[in-house]
Design a protein around this motif. Structure first.
Motif, PDB file in Angstrom:
ATOM      1  N   ALA A 205      -7.726  -0.495   3.237  1.00 60.16           N
ATOM      2  CA  ALA A 205      -8.970   0.118   2.780  1.00 60.16           C
ATOM      3  C   ALA A 205      -9.979   0.171   3.914  1.00 60.16           C
ATOM      4  CB  ALA A 205      -9.532  -0.679   1.606  1.00 60.16           C
ATOM      5  N   GLU A 206     -10.836   1.168   3.869  1.00 61.45           N
ATOM      6  CA  GLU A 206     -11.866   1.309   4.893  1.00 61.45           C
ATOM      7  C   GLU A 206     -12.740   0.062   4.942  1.00 61.45           C
ATOM      8  OE1 GLU A 206     -15.471   4.388   6.142  1.00 61.45           O
ATOM      9  OE2 GLU A 206     -14.172   4.820   4.415  1.00 61.45           O
ATOM     10  N   GLY A 207     -12.930  -0.462   6.129  1.00 60.03           N
ATOM     11  CA  GLY A 207     -13.751  -1.641   6.297  1.00 60.03           C
ATOM     12  C   GLY A 207     -12.998  -2.950   6.157  1.00 60.03           C
ATOM     13  N   ALA A 208     -11.692  -2.882   5.926  1.00 56.41           N
ATOM     14  CA  ALA A 208     -10.904  -4.111   5.742  1.00 56.41           C
ATOM     15  C   ALA A 208     -10.838  -4.935   7.015  1.00 56.41           C
ATOM     16  CB  ALA A 208      -9.506  -3.770   5.257  1.00 56.41           C
ATOM     17  N   GLY A 209     -10.928  -4.285   8.168  1.00 52.64           N
ATOM     18  CA  GLY A 209     -10.908  -5.003   9.436  1.00 52.64           C
ATOM     19  C   GLY A 209      -9.515  -5.453   9.836  1.00 52.64           C
ATOM     20  N   THR A 210      -9.416  -6.006  11.037  1.00 56.24           N
ATOM     21  CA  THR A 210      -8.117  -6.420  11.564  1.00 56.24           C
ATOM     22  C   THR A 210      -7.513  -7.589  10.804  1.00 56.24           C
ATOM     23  OG1 THR A 210      -9.210  -7.839  13.190  1.00 56.24           O
ATOM     24  CG2 THR A 210      -8.659  -5.598  13.880  1.00 56.24           C
ATOM     25  N   GLU A 211      -8.341  -8.387  10.126  1.00 58.96           N
ATOM     26  CA  GLU A 211      -7.797  -9.541   9.403  1.00 58.96           C
ATOM     27  C   GLU A 211      -6.842  -9.124   8.294  1.00 58.96           C
ATOM     28  OE1 GLU A 211     -12.093  -8.880   7.853  1.00 58.96           O
ATOM     29  OE2 GLU A 211     -11.002  -8.835   9.772  1.00 58.96           O
ATOM     30  N   ASP A 240       1.604  13.489   6.539  1.00 59.05           N
ATOM     31  CA  ASP A 240       1.303  12.802   5.286  1.00 59.05           C
ATOM     32  C   ASP A 240       2.520  12.616   4.374  1.00 59.05           C
ATOM     33  OD1 ASP A 240       1.757  15.378   4.461  1.00 59.05           O
ATOM     34  OD2 ASP A 240      -0.227  15.680   3.555  1.00 59.05           O
ATOM     35  N   PHE A 241       3.737  12.705   4.951  1.00 59.64           N
ATOM     36  CA  PHE A 241       4.920  12.620   4.101  1.00 59.64           C
ATOM     37  C   PHE A 241       5.159  11.215   3.541  1.00 59.64           C
ATOM     38  CE2 PHE A 241       6.431  12.294   8.523  1.00 59.64           C
ATOM     39  CZ  PHE A 241       7.153  11.101   8.503  1.00 59.64           C
ATOM     40  N   LEU A 242       4.404  10.216   4.027  1.00 56.56           N
ATOM     41  CA  LEU A 242       4.518   8.858   3.481  1.00 56.56           C
ATOM     42  C   LEU A 242       3.226   8.441   2.766  1.00 56.56           C
ATOM     43  CD1 LEU A 242       6.365   7.037   6.421  1.00 56.56           C
ATOM     44  CD2 LEU A 242       7.306   7.622   4.178  1.00 56.56           C
ATOM     45  N   SER A 243       2.419   9.403   2.398  1.00 56.85           N
ATOM     46  CA  SER A 243       1.154   9.077   1.732  1.00 56.85           C
ATOM     47  C   SER A 243       1.373   8.836   0.239  1.00 56.85           C
ATOM     48  CB  SER A 243       0.135  10.200   1.921  1.00 56.85           C
ATOM     49  OG  SER A 243       0.572  11.385   1.283  1.00 56.85           O
ATOM     50  N   ASN A 244       0.507   8.014  -0.333  1.00 56.08           N
ATOM     51  CA  ASN A 244       0.514   7.761  -1.777  1.00 56.08           C
ATOM     52  C   ASN A 244      -0.929   7.540  -2.222  1.00 56.08           C
ATOM     53  OD1 ASN A 244       0.851   7.016  -4.419  1.00 56.08           O
ATOM     54  ND2 ASN A 244       1.754   5.012  -3.976  1.00 56.08           N
ATOM     55  N   PRO A 245      -1.565   8.562  -2.777  1.00 53.31           N
ATOM     56  CA  PRO A 245      -2.969   8.438  -3.171  1.00 53.31           C
ATOM     57  C   PRO A 245      -3.204   7.437  -4.295  1.00 53.31           C
ATOM     58  CG  PRO A 245      -2.035  10.516  -3.939  1.00 53.31           C
ATOM     59  CD  PRO A 245      -1.015   9.912  -3.029  1.00 53.31           C
ATOM     60  N   ASP A 246      -2.141   6.980  -4.951  1.00 53.54           N
ATOM     61  CA  ASP A 246      -2.293   6.010  -6.045  1.00 53.54           C
ATOM     62  C   ASP A 246      -2.288   4.563  -5.559  1.00 53.54           C
ATOM     63  OD1 ASP A 246      -2.372   8.051  -7.952  1.00 53.54           O
ATOM     64  OD2 ASP A 246      -0.174   8.111  -8.078  1.00 53.54           O
ATOM     65  N   PRO A 248      -3.860   1.360  -4.230  1.00 49.49           N
ATOM     66  CA  PRO A 248      -5.239   0.862  -4.168  1.00 49.49           C
ATOM     67  C   PRO A 248      -5.663   0.390  -2.782  1.00 49.49           C
ATOM     68  CG  PRO A 248      -3.823  -0.727  -5.266  1.00 49.49           C
ATOM     69  CD  PRO A 248      -3.000   0.517  -5.076  1.00 49.49           C
ATOM     70  N   LEU A 249      -4.713   0.225  -1.862  1.00 50.90           N
ATOM     71  CA  LEU A 249      -4.954  -0.145  -0.459  1.00 50.90           C
ATOM     72  C   LEU A 249      -5.399  -1.591  -0.261  1.00 50.90           C
ATOM     73  CD1 LEU A 249      -6.845   3.061   0.815  1.00 50.90           C
ATOM     74  CD2 LEU A 249      -4.374   2.669   0.608  1.00 50.90           C
ATOM     75  N   THR A 250      -5.460  -2.351  -1.330  1.00 53.33           N
ATOM     76  CA  THR A 250      -5.940  -3.731  -1.215  1.00 53.33           C
ATOM     77  C   THR A 250      -4.859  -4.764  -1.523  1.00 53.33           C
ATOM     78  OG1 THR A 250      -6.755  -3.567  -3.495  1.00 53.33           O
ATOM     79  CG2 THR A 250      -8.337  -3.145  -1.717  1.00 53.33           C
ATOM     80  N   ASN A 251      -3.814  -4.373  -2.214  1.00 62.44           N
ATOM     81  CA  ASN A 251      -2.729  -5.299  -2.550  1.00 62.44           C
ATOM     82  C   ASN A 251      -1.891  -5.610  -1.315  1.00 62.44           C
ATOM     83  OD1 ASN A 251      -3.642  -3.886  -4.884  1.00 62.44           O
ATOM     84  ND2 ASN A 251      -1.817  -4.531  -6.017  1.00 62.44           N
ATOM     85  N   ILE A 258       3.388  -2.516  -5.824  1.00 62.59           N
ATOM     86  CA  ILE A 258       3.231  -1.467  -4.818  1.00 62.59           C
ATOM     87  C   ILE A 258       4.314  -1.500  -3.743  1.00 62.59           C
ATOM     88  CG2 ILE A 258       1.786  -2.752  -3.174  1.00 62.59           C
ATOM     89  CD1 ILE A 258       1.280   0.906  -4.391  1.00 62.59           C
ATOM     90  N   ARG A 259       5.136  -2.520  -3.735  1.00 62.28           N
ATOM     91  CA  ARG A 259       6.139  -2.653  -2.667  1.00 62.28           C
ATOM     92  C   ARG A 259       7.049  -1.423  -2.613  1.00 62.28           C
ATOM     93  NH1 ARG A 259       9.630  -8.075  -1.161  1.00 62.28           N
ATOM     94  NH2 ARG A 259      10.401  -7.279   0.859  1.00 62.28           N
TER      95      ARG A 259
END
Length: 273
Positions: A205-211, A240-246, A248-251, A258-259
């Motif tokens: 997610a945007e702002g998640a940082g390197t951590e 974008d052939f590996l994109s998934n808009p669903d 959540p980007l945080t898990n 999401i695996r």
């Protein structure tokens, strides 16, 4: 008279020379035998190296099962590998892509299968299974951290890092796998002028940082772009052939929800000629 006798003798001689006095029909001109059409050589079937690599009958069954989520044909097409090339498969793991690369570049090419030494415990006998019996004779194992690639300057056509750049901020047994800035400097060093670096990773997610690289095993695309550009590489393309808009980007990417379905960025950078 002798003269008269000679005339009759000559006449008789002439008739004899003409075949007893009967005239012959003029010989018909010889007709050339018709030329036989040359047999055409059968056109050899041209097998696309990428398609041939993915469809190769010797691929392990586990690799084939993973094709639907890993999209090897699209990935190889984006990378642009060709026969005879030299490629480094950074963080190759058990060698899913190493094997595909090996088939594409062929006997005239070379594939470095790179993993950090601290991955030995994770890999078990995967390398022996993949490379045993010289089944991939153009593959060279590289056991180094990311910031110490064991290849000569300007010797590599393509460097790929698939689902791995986030590992720069992940430690194994408390040890770093490579300094980020030094790692990208190494990638630029080994690439030939005009060579290509391809990065694919789980999007954070945007702002998640390197951590996020050390916790949920994700990284922001912009972070990888900034390090590539900092090493002097120039943006070429993305896909974008590996994109998934669903996603959540945080898990964590290992979360069962999401695996295997994470949203992944795909980018390519080139080394100026």
């Amino acid at each position: 008279m002798k003269w008269t006798t000679s005339i009759f003798a000559l006449a008789a001689f002439g008739l004899a020379a003409c075949g007893g006095g009967e005239s012959e029909e003029p010989a018909a001109p010889e007709t050339a035998a018709p030329e036989m059409a040359a047999e055409e050589e059968p056109t050899p079937e041209v097998v696309d190296p990428v398609a041939g690599s993915v469809a190769h009958p010797d691929r392990p069954a586990d690799d084939v099962e993973g094709d639907e989520r890993r999209k090897p044909a699209e990935t190889l097409g984006f990378i642009g590998l060709e026969p005879g090339m030299t490629v480094i498969d950074m963080e190759a793991g058990g060698g899913y892509f190493t094997e595909l690369y090996s088939r594409v570049v062929g006997e005239g090419g070379k594939v470095y299968m790179q993993n950090p030494p601290s991955f030995d415990g994770f890999l078990g006998d995967a390398l022996e299974t993949r490379l045993g019996g010289e089944r991939l004779g153009n593959v060279v194992v590289m056991r180094t951290n990311f910031d110490n690639l064991d290849a000569p300057d300007g010797s590599v056509d393509v460097v790929t890092w698939i689902q791995g750049p986030h590992e720069l901020w992940f430690e194994v047994n408390g040890e770093s796998l490579g300094d980020p800035e030094a790692t990208f400097a190494e990638i630029a060093r080994v690439l030939k002028p005009g060579g290509v670096f391809v990065a694919i990773d789980h999007r954070a997610a945007e702002g998640a940082g390197t951590e996020a690289g050390g916790t949920v095993h994700r990284i922001e695309e912009e972070i990888i772009r900034s390090y590539a550009e900092g090493a002097g590489l120039v943006f070429k393309s993305s896909a974008d052939f590996l994109s998934n808009p669903d996603d959540p980007l945080t898990n964590s990417v290992f979360d069962p929800s999401i695996r295997g379905q994470t949203d992944q960025f795909v980018i390519a950078y080139g080394k100026p000629e």
